[in-house]
Scaffold this motif. Structure first.
Motif, PDB file in Angstrom:
ATOM      1  N   SER A  44      39.418  57.161  72.000  1.00  0.00           N
ATOM      2  CA  SER A  44      37.981  57.107  72.223  1.00  0.00           C
ATOM      3  C   SER A  44      37.238  58.041  71.274  1.00  0.00           C
ATOM      4  CB  SER A  44      37.660  57.449  73.681  1.00  0.00           C
ATOM      5  OG  SER A  44      38.158  58.731  73.987  1.00  0.00           O
ATOM      6  N   GLU A  45      37.857  59.193  70.944  1.00  0.00           N
ATOM      7  CA  GLU A  45      37.148  60.116  70.060  1.00  0.00           C
ATOM      8  C   GLU A  45      37.245  59.712  68.597  1.00  0.00           C
ATOM      9  OE1 GLU A  45      38.019  64.218  70.775  1.00  0.00           O
ATOM     10  OE2 GLU A  45      37.936  63.931  72.942  1.00  0.00           O
ATOM     11  N   ASN A  46      38.220  58.880  68.278  1.00  0.00           N
ATOM     12  CA  ASN A  46      38.389  58.498  66.875  1.00  0.00           C
ATOM     13  C   ASN A  46      38.076  57.032  66.620  1.00  0.00           C
ATOM     14  OD1 ASN A  46      39.394  60.922  65.498  1.00  0.00           O
ATOM     15  ND2 ASN A  46      40.992  60.788  67.044  1.00  0.00           N
ATOM     16  N   LEU A  47      37.446  56.374  67.581  1.00  0.00           N
ATOM     17  CA  LEU A  47      37.249  54.932  67.451  1.00  0.00           C
ATOM     18  C   LEU A  47      36.519  54.538  66.165  1.00  0.00           C
ATOM     19  CD1 LEU A  47      38.019  52.429  68.965  1.00  0.00           C
ATOM     20  CD2 LEU A  47      35.814  52.454  70.080  1.00  0.00           C
ATOM     21  N   PRO A  48      35.366  55.198  65.843  1.00  0.00           N
ATOM     22  CA  PRO A  48      34.694  54.809  64.606  1.00  0.00           C
ATOM     23  C   PRO A  48      35.592  54.987  63.382  1.00  0.00           C
ATOM     24  CG  PRO A  48      33.339  56.337  65.867  1.00  0.00           C
ATOM     25  CD  PRO A  48      34.668  56.297  66.527  1.00  0.00           C
ATOM     26  N   LEU A  49      36.391  56.062  63.415  1.00  0.00           N
ATOM     27  CA  LEU A  49      37.282  56.348  62.292  1.00  0.00           C
ATOM     28  C   LEU A  49      38.308  55.225  62.125  1.00  0.00           C
ATOM     29  CD1 LEU A  49      37.278  58.746  60.460  1.00  0.00           C
ATOM     30  CD2 LEU A  49      39.017  59.806  61.857  1.00  0.00           C
ATOM     31  N   LEU A  50      38.873  54.767  63.251  1.00  0.00           N
ATOM     32  CA  LEU A  50      39.891  53.725  63.176  1.00  0.00           C
ATOM     33  C   LEU A  50      39.287  52.401  62.714  1.00  0.00           C
ATOM     34  CD1 LEU A  50      41.833  54.550  66.436  1.00  0.00           C
ATOM     35  CD2 LEU A  50      42.760  54.643  64.146  1.00  0.00           C
ATOM     36  N   LEU A  51      38.056  52.135  63.112  1.00  0.00           N
ATOM     37  CA  LEU A  51      37.473  50.828  62.791  1.00  0.00           C
ATOM     38  C   LEU A  51      36.889  50.781  61.388  1.00  0.00           C
ATOM     39  CD1 LEU A  51      35.838  49.775  66.155  1.00  0.00           C
ATOM     40  CD2 LEU A  51      38.067  49.193  65.228  1.00  0.00           C
ATOM     41  N   VAL A  52      36.033  51.744  61.046  1.00  0.00           N
ATOM     42  CA  VAL A  52      35.385  51.674  59.725  1.00  0.00           C
ATOM     43  C   VAL A  52      35.683  52.890  58.876  1.00  0.00           C
ATOM     44  CG1 VAL A  52      33.548  50.220  60.586  1.00  0.00           C
ATOM     45  CG2 VAL A  52      33.204  52.662  60.522  1.00  0.00           C
ATOM     46  N   GLY A  53      36.512  53.798  59.351  1.00  0.00           N
ATOM     47  CA  GLY A  53      36.915  54.932  58.531  1.00  0.00           C
ATOM     48  C   GLY A  53      35.769  55.860  58.225  1.00  0.00           C
ATOM     49  N   ARG A  54      35.697  56.292  56.967  1.00  0.00           N
ATOM     50  CA  ARG A  54      34.727  57.316  56.621  1.00  0.00           C
ATOM     51  C   ARG A  54      33.415  56.705  56.144  1.00  0.00           C
ATOM     52  NH1 ARG A  54      36.095  61.403  52.914  1.00  0.00           N
ATOM     53  NH2 ARG A  54      37.312  60.059  51.569  1.00  0.00           N
ATOM     54  N   TYR A  55      33.187  55.436  56.411  1.00  0.00           N
ATOM     55  CA  TYR A  55      31.930  54.818  56.025  1.00  0.00           C
ATOM     56  C   TYR A  55      30.798  55.587  56.697  1.00  0.00           C
ATOM     57  CZ  TYR A  55      29.393  50.935  53.990  1.00  0.00           C
ATOM     58  OH  TYR A  55      28.578  50.178  53.199  1.00  0.00           O
ATOM     59  N   PRO A  56      29.780  56.019  55.923  1.00  0.00           N
ATOM     60  CA  PRO A  56      28.747  56.896  56.501  1.00  0.00           C
ATOM     61  C   PRO A  56      28.107  56.274  57.746  1.00  0.00           C
ATOM     62  CG  PRO A  56      28.367  56.534  54.153  1.00  0.00           C
ATOM     63  CD  PRO A  56      29.563  55.742  54.507  1.00  0.00           C
ATOM     64  N   ALA A  57      27.995  57.059  58.805  1.00  0.00           N
ATOM     65  CA  ALA A  57      27.517  56.525  60.081  1.00  0.00           C
ATOM     66  C   ALA A  57      26.091  55.990  59.974  1.00  0.00           C
ATOM     67  CB  ALA A  57      27.609  57.609  61.155  1.00  0.00           C
ATOM     68  N   GLU A  58      25.254  56.688  59.144  1.00  0.00           N
ATOM     69  CA  GLU A  58      23.854  56.250  59.080  1.00  0.00           C
ATOM     70  C   GLU A  58      23.721  54.935  58.304  1.00  0.00           C
ATOM     71  OE1 GLU A  58      25.034  59.006  57.858  1.00  0.00           O
ATOM     72  OE2 GLU A  58      24.566  59.152  55.719  1.00  0.00           O
ATOM     73  N   GLN A  59      24.811  54.498  57.652  1.00  0.00           N
ATOM     74  CA  GLN A  59      24.761  53.231  56.926  1.00  0.00           C
ATOM     75  C   GLN A  59      25.466  52.119  57.696  1.00  0.00           C
ATOM     76  OE1 GLN A  59      23.189  52.859  53.994  1.00  0.00           O
ATOM     77  NE2 GLN A  59      22.603  55.014  53.943  1.00  0.00           N
ATOM     78  N   SER A  60      25.818  52.385  58.960  1.00  0.00           N
ATOM     79  CA  SER A  60      26.685  51.417  59.634  1.00  0.00           C
ATOM     80  C   SER A  60      25.974  50.097  59.908  1.00  0.00           C
ATOM     81  CB  SER A  60      27.232  52.003  60.931  1.00  0.00           C
ATOM     82  OG  SER A  60      26.172  52.379  61.751  1.00  0.00           O
ATOM     83  N   TRP A  61      24.633  50.091  59.885  1.00  0.00           N
ATOM     84  CA  TRP A  61      23.933  48.817  60.081  1.00  0.00           C
ATOM     85  C   TRP A  61      24.362  47.798  59.020  1.00  0.00           C
ATOM     86  CZ3 TRP A  61      20.864  47.321  55.968  1.00  0.00           C
ATOM     87  CH2 TRP A  61      20.513  48.326  55.047  1.00  0.00           C
ATOM     88  N   ARG A  62      24.720  48.306  57.838  1.00  0.00           N
ATOM     89  CA  ARG A  62      25.135  47.393  56.778  1.00  0.00           C
ATOM     90  C   ARG A  62      26.398  46.649  57.177  1.00  0.00           C
ATOM     91  NH1 ARG A  62      24.334  51.564  51.871  1.00  0.00           N
ATOM     92  NH2 ARG A  62      26.028  50.403  50.920  1.00  0.00           N
ATOM     93  N   LEU A  63      27.294  47.363  57.901  1.00  0.00           N
ATOM     94  CA  LEU A  63      28.541  46.723  58.303  1.00  0.00           C
ATOM     95  C   LEU A  63      28.297  45.635  59.340  1.00  0.00           C
ATOM     96  CD1 LEU A  63      30.841  49.837  58.436  1.00  0.00           C
ATOM     97  CD2 LEU A  63      30.626  48.129  56.650  1.00  0.00           C
ATOM     98  N   TRP A  64      27.289  45.877  60.219  1.00  0.00           N
ATOM     99  CA  TRP A  64      26.976  44.829  61.199  1.00  0.00           C
ATOM    100  C   TRP A  64      26.492  43.575  60.482  1.00  0.00           C
ATOM    101  CZ3 TRP A  64      28.916  45.157  65.714  1.00  0.00           C
ATOM    102  CH2 TRP A  64      29.136  46.411  66.307  1.00  0.00           C
TER     103      TRP A  64
END
Lengths: 356, 341
Positions: free
Chosen positions: B63-83
Motif C-alpha cells: 500500500s505504501e509503494n503502490l504508485p512506485l510499483l505501478l508507474v515508478g518514478r514518474y513525477p506525481a504532479e504529471q500523473s494526469w498524463r498517464l491517465w
C-alpha cells in the motif's frame, strides 16, 4: 501463389521498414550528450555542460541504495553522489541515478555511461590495476562477521569451539571462516547451504549456533528475523571488504573532485560541522574550519570548483556521521554500529588528509 | 407384473450435489479414500494460504509503494498524463473494432496512428509539456510499454521475414530462414545479453542507444522471428484462387500483396499474435536482470527498503497478481475480437 510476387513485395517493404526502424532507434536520446569530448576536456566539463551528474548505483541494496517510498533514491552510496553533485552544482538533486548490476558496472564506467560508480564495490588490488578504473577513498569498511543468539552467551569467536555455523557455499565467506578458525586452532561444524535465504532460515530455526556473512548483510538480515533484538553480531571481523566509489582512470582532475568531496565529509565530522551549523561559521576564528569552508584561501580553485565547495556539500547532505546515521545508524531499521567506520580519533579508520 | 406404459416420462435425473459427489468422488472405496486425502490436503493448503494472507502478511509494503510499483518514478504532479495515455490505449481496440463494423477500417488506423504519436508525446513531454526522461518510466508502465513497443515494431520485421522466407530469390530466402531458425533456437535471455553488450559494439561510433532502447531492440529481434512463423502460417493458409483472381483483375505485384494477401493472412493469425504478445509481456520480467526497473525490477528495489526487508512473499505475490490480471484481460479481449470478427 506466385513466388516472385513475395520477393518483390519483401524487398520493397524491407527498404521501407529498415529506414523507419533506423529513424526510430536513433531518435532515442543518447546516453550522455557530449560524450565524444570527454577525453579532451575532462569529465568535469562534460558534467557541467550536461547540467547533472550521472551516478551508477545498485538500487537494490538496503541502506546503501534503494528507491524510497517517494520514488527518490536513498542510501549511503546515493548520498556520496549527492555530495559530489552539491559540490559541483550546489544542488543535491542534480544527479541521475542508473541502476547497474554487478557484471556491467565496470563497463558502464569505462564507456562513460556513468561519471561515478558508487555501488558497494570492494576496493581490491586486481580491480584497481586491471579494469581501467580508479578508486576514491573508502566510504564504508565492511567485513565478514558472525551472528549468534544473545541467549547462547557466546561473546567471541573462541567460544564457537565445536559449535555449528551456517554458511553459504561458493562464496569467499566459507574460505575466510575456515582460514580464521584454522589460524586459531578451533574446530567447528560447518552447515553449508547453496541459497542465502535457506542459510538464514536454518539459523533462525536454531540448527546452527552462528551464521556468517558480510556484517552489513548480517545486520539487514537480522532485521527480518522474528525477534531481531535476540541476536548479536560478534565484534570480530574475519575479512576486509572496504567499499569505495570508483571513477574511470585517466582523468586526475575528476578523481580529485570525488576524492576531496569524500574527505570533506569526513573532515566535517571531525570538526563537528553539521548541515545545521555549517552555515553559521562565517565568524568562526578557527583557521582549519575557515579554510575547509572557503572563507579563507583558494582550495576550491585547484579542483576547478568554487572555494565554498565543502560548505555546499555539508549544507546539503551533512557530514559523514550524519549520512551514516540517516542510512545505516541506530535510528534506521538496520541499526548498524559504526565499528570501523568511526573517525580515526574515536577508534575507527576514517581519516582525512588536512585541507590546506 | 405390469409392463411400464409406453409413454413413460424419462427417468428424473437427480442433480443434487450429494448424488454428484457419490457418482464422481466416492463411487468406489479407493476413490473415496483418495478424495478424502486430497481434499484434506487441498483444504489445508487453502486455509493456510488464506490465514497467511489475512493475518501474517504485512501489506503495508504494497500500500505504501503502490504508485512506485505501478508507474515508478514518474513525477506525481504529471500523473494526469498517464491517465490520458491509458484512455488513448483503451481507445485503440475500440476504434479498430468500431471502424471495422462501420466498414471504414481507415478510421481505426488513422486513430491508431494519432494515438501512438499522442502517447509518446504525453509520456516523454516536450512541445509544451514538462519533459520526463525514460529513466523515470518504471514499474508496470515500463513493462506495458516495453511489451507493446516491441510487438508493434517487431510486426513489420516479422511480416518481411515471413515474406522473405517464401521468396523465390534464393539469397533472400536463405538469409531469412537462417535468421528465423537461429533466433528461434536461442533463449531470449541470450539475445537480451547480446543486445545489451554486443549491439553497442556493432553500431557506428556516435550512435549510442540507452539501456532501455537496447533491451527493446533485443525483444524486437527475438519477437520478429516468432511473428514471422506465425504470419507464414497465415500466408500459407490463403487459397491460391485469391491471388489468381487478383492477377486476373490486373493488379500489380505490390498491390496484390497489400490489398489481397496480407489483410487476409494477418486477420487469420490475430489470435496467435495476441497470444504471443501475452507471452512477451511476461518475458519482459527478464529486463530486471539488466537493472531496468520494470515491474519485477522495481519490486526488487522496493524490497531493499530497510522498512520492508524480507517481505518477499507479499511483493512477489502482488506483482504476480498484476501479471495475471493483465494477461487474463488481454486473452479475454482477444476472444471478443475473434467472436466479433
Amino acid at each position: 501463389m506466385h513466388p516472385r510476387l513475395f520477393g518483390w513485395g519483401a524487398i520493397a517493404l524491407l527498404a521501407l521498414c529498415s529506414t523507419a526502424s533506423c529513424a526510430r532507434l536513433s531518435s532515442k536520446p543518447p546516453t550522455a550528450p557530449g560524450q565524444a569530448e570527454t577525453s579532451s576536456k575532462g569529465r568535469l566539463a562534460t558534467v557541467l555542460s550536461r547540467g547533472k551528474l550521472v551516478c551508477g548505483v545498485s538500487g537494490e541494496l538496503p541502506g546503501f541504495s534503494f528507491l524510497g517510498k517517494d520514488g527518490k533514491y536513498q542510501g549511503l552510496d546515493v548520498d556520496i553522489c549527492r555530495a559530489v553533485a552539491s559540490a559541483i552544482f550546489d544542488n543535491p538533486q542534480a544527479v541521475e541515478f542508473r541502476n547497474l548490476n554487478a557484471k556491467e558496472r565496470f563497463t558502464a564506467l569505462q564507456s562513460g555511461e556513468v561519471d561515478i560508480l558508487s555501488r558497494n564495490t570492494t576496493y581490491t588490488m586486481s580491480r584497481d590495476t586491471s579494469v581501467g578504473l580508479e578508486f576514491a577513498p573508502i566510504v564504508f569498511y565492511d567485513g565478514q562477521g558472525i551472528m549468534v543468539k544473545k541467549a547462547s552467551g557466546i561473546k567471541s569467536l573462541a567460544e564457537l569451539q565445536d559449535k555449528a555455523i551456517c554458511i553459504q557455499t561458493g562464496t569467499t565467506t566459507e574460505q575466510n571462516l575456515t582460514d580464521r578458525m584454522r589460524q586459531r586452532g578451533l574446530s567447528y561444524t560447518p552447515v553449508v547451504f547453496e541459497d542465502v535465504n535457506t542459510t538464514f532460515a536454518t539459523y533462525s530455526e536454531g540448527r546452527c549456533e552462528g551464521v556468517t556473512g558480510d556484517r552489513s548483510q548480517l545486520v539487514s538480515r537480522r532485521s527480518t528475523l522474528p525477534k531481531p533484538d535476540d541476536h548479536i553480531i560478534l565484534p570480530e571481523v574475519l575479512s576486509k571488504e572496504p567499499l569505495a566509489p570508483a571513477i574511470a582512470s585517466g582523468d586526475p582532475g575528476w578523481g580529485d573532485i570525488v576524492r576531496w568531496t569524500i574527505y570533506a565529509l569526513i573532515e566535517a565530522e571531525e570538526m563537528k560541522l553539521t548541515a545545521k551549523t555549517v552555515t553559521q561559521q562565517s565568524t568562526n576564528p578557527d583557521p582549519t574550519v575557515r579554510r575547509l569552508l572557503g572563507l579563507e584561501g583558494d582550495l576550491g580553485k585547484g579542483l576547478g570548483l568554487p572555494n565554498d565547495f565543502a560548505l555546499r556539500i555539508i549544507k546539503h547532505v551533512g557530514n559523514y556521521g550524519e549520512i551514516y546515521d540517516r542510512n545505516l545508524g541506530a535510528k534506521t531499521p538496520l541499526k548498524l554500529p559504526r565499528g570501523q567506520n568511526q573517525l580515526w580519533n574515536q577508534g575507527g579508520l576514517l581519516y582525512s588528509p588536512p585541507f590546506r | 407384473m405390469k409392463n411400464p406404459p409406453a409413454s413413460a416420462p424419462p427417468p428424473a435425473i437427480d442433480r443434487s450435489p450429494v448424488r454428484w459427489l457419490r457418482q464422481n468422488l466416492f463411487n468406489t472405496w479407493y476413490n473415496g479414500i483418495l478424495t478424502l486425502i486430497l481434499g484434506g490436503f487441498i483444504l489445508q493448503v487453502f486455509v493456510a494460504g488464506l490465514t497467511w494472507i489475512a493475518t501474517k502478511a504485512r501489506w503495508a509494503v504494497i500500500s505504501e509503494n503502490l504508485p512506485l510499483l505501478l508507474v515508478g518514478r514518474y513525477p506525481a504532479e504529471q500523473s494526469w498524463r498517464l491517465w490520458l495515455v491509458l484512455l488513448l490505449a483503451i481507445g485503440l481496440p475500440v476504434s479498430i473494432w468500431g471502424g471495422k463494423r462501420r466498414r471504414s477500417p481507415g478510421v481505426g488506423w488513422i486513430y491508431a496512428f494519432c494515438a501512438m504519436i499522442g502517447i509518446s508525446w504525453l509520456l516523454g513531454g516536450g512541445f509544451g509539456l514538462v519533459p520526463v526522461e525514460n529513466s523515470l518510466w518504471n514499474g508496470l508502465l515500463l513493462t506495458l510499454l516495453a511489451a507493446s513497443l516491441s510487438t508493434v515494431l517487431a510486426f513489420p520485421l516479422g511480416v518481411l521475414l515471413a515474406l522473405g522466407r517464401q521468396s523465390s530469390l534464393p539469397i533472400l530466402r536463405i538469409a531469412c530462414t537462417i535468421y528465423i531458425e537461429l533466433v528461434r533456437g536461442l533463449p531470449l535471455i541470450g539475445i537480451l545479453f547480446m543486445a545489451q553488450f554486443l549491439l553497442p559494439l556493432l553500431l557506428p561510433g556516435d550512435w549510442r542507444l540507452d539501456r532501455l532502447a537496447r533491451a527493446i531492440a533485443g525483444l524486437i529481434l527475438f519477437n520478429a522471428a516468432y511473428l514471422a512463423e506465425t504470419v507464414r502460417g497465415g500466408l500459407q493458409s490463403l487459397p491460391r484462387g485469391q491471388i489468381e483472381a487478383a492477377k486476373v483483375l490486373g493488379l500489380s505485384a505490390p498491390l496484390r500483396l497489400w490489398l489481397i494477401v496480407l489483410p487476409q493472412a494477418i486477420r487469420m493469425v490475430i489470435p496467435a499474435i495476441v497470444g504471443q504478445f501475452i507471452s512477451l509481456f511476461k518475458d519482459t520480467s527478464l529486463l530486471a536482470l539488466f537493472a531496468l526497473a520494470e515491474l519485477t525490477g522495481i519490486a526488487r528495489s522496493v524490497l531493499a527498503q530497510p522498512d520492508f526487508i524480507g517481505r518477499y512473499a507479499e511483493v512477489y505475490l502482488f506483482i504476480g497478481l498484476i501479471y495475471w490480471i493483465v494477461c487474463f484481460t488481454l486473452s479475454q479481449v482477444s476472444r471478443q475480437l475473434e467472436v466479433r470478427d
